[in-house]
Design an enzyme around this catalytic site. Structure first.
Site, PDB file in Angstrom:
ATOM      1  CB  CYS A 113      -0.951  -0.021   1.194  1.00  0.00           C
ATOM      2  SG  CYS A 113      -1.900  -1.565   1.295  1.00  0.00           S
ATOM      3  CG  HIS A 262      -3.655   2.610   0.730  1.00  0.00           C
ATOM      4  ND1 HIS A 262      -3.905   1.938  -0.438  1.00  0.00           N
ATOM      5  CD2 HIS A 262      -3.916   1.735   1.741  1.00  0.00           C
ATOM      6  CE1 HIS A 262      -4.299   0.707  -0.158  1.00  0.00           C
ATOM      7  NE2 HIS A 262      -4.313   0.567   1.154  1.00  0.00           N
ATOM      8  CG  ASN A 292      -6.900  -1.913  -0.298  1.00  0.00           C
ATOM      9  OD1 ASN A 292      -5.976  -1.720  -1.087  1.00  0.00           O
ATOM     10  ND2 ASN A 292      -6.711  -1.943   1.008  1.00  0.00           N
TER      11      ASN A 292
END
Length: 337
Positions: A113, A262, A292
């Site tokens: 991430c 993120h 995600n």
């Protein structure tokens, strides 16, 4: 000055909706999944390899402008935690499939991430040290290959996808002004695929399924995420990296026009926004239709914001990535269009 010249992305055609998940998880409704995650759809790469997605994202970038020429690429950086093979390097496969010059450097780096921030940092360093004029930064992730279908703690969140970013010297729509980064390996086991590497090779034993206290099923071959620990780490770490990168750029929070973090999940982002006292109109949330996508979330959000013309000329943009590792990074951009 190193600058972002172009951003493109690729998403697999197969889409997993909340309505489909609702049919599999009796206690969860589509609305409940959305309320908890802020996600309605996620793209899943079934047969597509990580390298294939990276190539498609890069081709979209090259096709976006006649001014972007493959022969002008000096270095290829590929961020992934789901490589095609343990060896060879996936970036080498991508170089050949894209038809990039054999004179370029090409490497993978294994980060999740925070990976996009690190990629921008590496590209900026290559340019500032006069080793390259044009760096192609790719993010391509297939986390869904690691997820057990009955692990709703991760399956409802993650999606697959790839992005391509061209970083060039003195040419682009956003200059790279400042960076901060950090690492804390003590949190490594809180987001991990335990088996498959040299420390614990896959075996009959690692493939045995277990049920956790929340009813999620997974084996050691699957991804495990300790949500509460990741949440605590994020709330503690992100404010500190923001403080440091602002100091490096001689800026204050009030000087930042937009924040692109993120895209982990909506609840985490909203909690961060409130803790940092960031106005909603300055805070980008863009995950509803993607989930995600790990290292691809920030460039997807940036690319979409540019297409929508959300940022004005001279705007200061603060990026922050955080997660698996633990690893984190932040950057400040100045918008130039």
């Amino acid at each position: 000055m190193p600058s972002i010249s172009q951003i493109s992305y690729y998403l697999p055609q197969n889409i997993l909706t909340n309505e489909e998940l609702e049919k599999e998880y009796e206690s969860w409704s589509a609305n409940k999944i959305y309320r908890k995650t802020g996600i309605e759809n996620r793209h899943i790469a079934n047969e597509e390899a990580t390298s294939e997605m990276a190539v498609k994202a890069a081709e979209a970038l090259f096709n976006s402008s006649q001014d972007i020429i493959k022969d002008n690429i000096d270095f290829l950086l590929l961020c992934t935690q789901s490589p095609d093979y343990f060896l060879p390097t996936t970036a080498c496969l991508v170089q050949q499939r894209l038809g990039l010059p054999q004179t370029i450097g090409a490497l993978d780096f294994n980060l999740g991430c925070s990976g996009y921030i690190y990629g921008l940092l590496l590209a900026s360093s290559l340019i500032q040290s006069n080793q390259a004029c044009n760096v192609l930064l790719l993010t391509s992730e297939k986390y869904c290959r690691y997820i057990h279908p009955q692990d709703k703690s991760t399956r409802t969140i993650f999606g697959d996808g790839a992005t391509a970013t061209l970083i060039s010297v003195n040419k682009g729509f956003a200059t790279l002004d400042a960076f901060d980064w950090g690492t804390d390996g003590s949190g490594a086991k809180n987001l991990i695929v335990p088996a498959g590497g040299d420390a614990l090779p896959c075996s009959v034993e690692t493939a045995k399924e277990q049920i956790d206290e929340s009813g999620n099923i997974r084996s050691l071959d699957n991804i495990y995420m300790n949500g509460p620990e990741i949440f605590t780490f994020t709330l503690n770490t992100v404010p500190l990296t923001i403080e440091r990168v602002l100091a490096k750029a001689s800026l204050a929070m009030e000087d930042i026009d937009f924040f692109v973090f993120h895209q982990a999940n909506k609840f985490m982002l909203e909690t961060l926004r409130i803790k940092l006292n960031i106005p909603e109109e300055k805070f980008i949330i863009d995950m509803k239709d993607y989930g995600n996508t790990v290292s691809s979330t920030i460039p997807i959000a940036l690319g979409n914001a540019r297409r929508k013309k959300l940022f004005h000329n001279g705007a200061k943009i603060l990026l922050a990535g955080f997660g698996v590792g633990y690893s984190w990074g932040s950057a400040i951009l100045t918008w130039k269009e």
